[in-house]
Design a protein around this motif. Structure first.
Motif: not given
Length: 291
Positions: A250-279
């Motif tokens: 499963v491929h993930f794009d790291k779209l942003q690291e700060s102020p929060e981590l944004l991970l894009g999952r292209p196969d499902e067409g979704l972006t996930y928002h995580f707090p920076s410490d969790m990221g």
């Protein structure tokens, strides 16, 4: 003597009242506990649709024991959010009316319709005194807390599963070699026969720490928010891949690291928002590099 007669009469009345209370039939069980809307079971349904008069409906389908959004687009559904909507089948109400004058309850033009397989629930107006809502099912109308319709009326994105990993996906490794912090050592971490193997020769991983990292940072990870993701083929993002037990990745794009981590999952067409410490924890396994 008259006082004695009065006392005797009162004694007879008290005895008669006591006998009446003792011998009186118990109220119907239905009245004590309220009226049950249905005897349906939550687990028996495989399809659900939420229909509104002025916006697009949302449809769900249960596949292999898990709920998925099928309309207006396809995505994994938040199982708990769907269960909240379905929970109306187990609701009870203190009030029950015949469904003969639907306009009286605002049910001639319902504000919301729930369809569960072949069952339909209609939601009408709010009772101004109790704050409860009129709900029609089959040949009766009930008063229920408005929370039932509120659970069904949340934004579509709130129905999307917040976990970046599917319930059926079993993680056995990570390829972090395309992330900036691990590019130099081309980091891979793999779970082989129950033990973690690290591609870096100077790594001294603690197996318990690695197992805890997998469990907390990935197996039970839940994003703060989820939104649709359309990959930009012209953009080159840092990325990584997660290896699954069935041999897929499963491929993930790291779209942003700060102020929060944004991970894009292209196969499902979704972006996930995580707090920076969790990221940070998600992308930095405790491999304990030594000099």
């Amino acid at each position: 003597r008259s006082r004695w007669l009065i006392n005797l009469v009162l004694l007879v009345l008290v005895a008669a009242l006591g006998t009446f209370v003792y011998m009186r039939p118990e109220p119907a069980q239905q009245k004590q506990n309220g009226y049950e809307l249905s005897t349906l079971k939550l687990a028996s349904f495989s399809k659900l649709s939420i229909e509104f008069p002025a916006k697009a409906s949302v449809a769900f389908e249960k596949i292999d024991g898990h709920w998925f959004i099928t309309q207006p687009y396809k995505a994994r559904a938040d199982q708990v959010a769907v269960q909240r909507v379905l929970s109306i089948v187990a609701a009870t109400s203190a009030d029950k009316f015949p469904a003969t004058d639907l306009g009286r309850f605002g049910l001639d033009n319902p504000k919301l319709k729930l369809r569960m397989d072949n069952e339909t629930f209609l939601f009408g107006t709010i009772n101004p005194v109790s704050g409860d809502q009129y709900v029609a099912y089959k040949d009766a109308v009930y008063l229920l807390p408005a929370s039932y319709s509120e659970s069904a009326s949340i934004q579509l994105v709130e129905f999307i599963d917040k976990s970046p990993i599917k319930p059926t996906e079993k993680i056995v490794g990570f390829d972090f070699s395309h992330l900036e912090q691990w590019e130099a050592i081309r980091l891979h971490v793999d779970l082989v026969d129950g033990k973690w193997k690290i591609s870096a020769a100077n790594a001294k991983p603690n197996q318990n720490e690695m197992n805890e990292w997998l469990d907390v940072a990935w197996a039970h990870a839940s994003a703060n928010a989820v939104e649709p993701y359309t990959p930009d083929r012209r953009a080159a993002f840092p990325s990584f891949e997660i290896k699954m037990k069935d041999g897929t990745k499963v491929h993930f794009d790291k779209l942003q690291e700060s102020p929060e981590l944004l991970l894009g999952r292209p196969d499902e067409g979704l972006t996930y928002h995580f707090p920076s410490d969790m990221g940070f924890s998600m992308l930095n396994p405790p491999i304990n590099l030594t000099k």
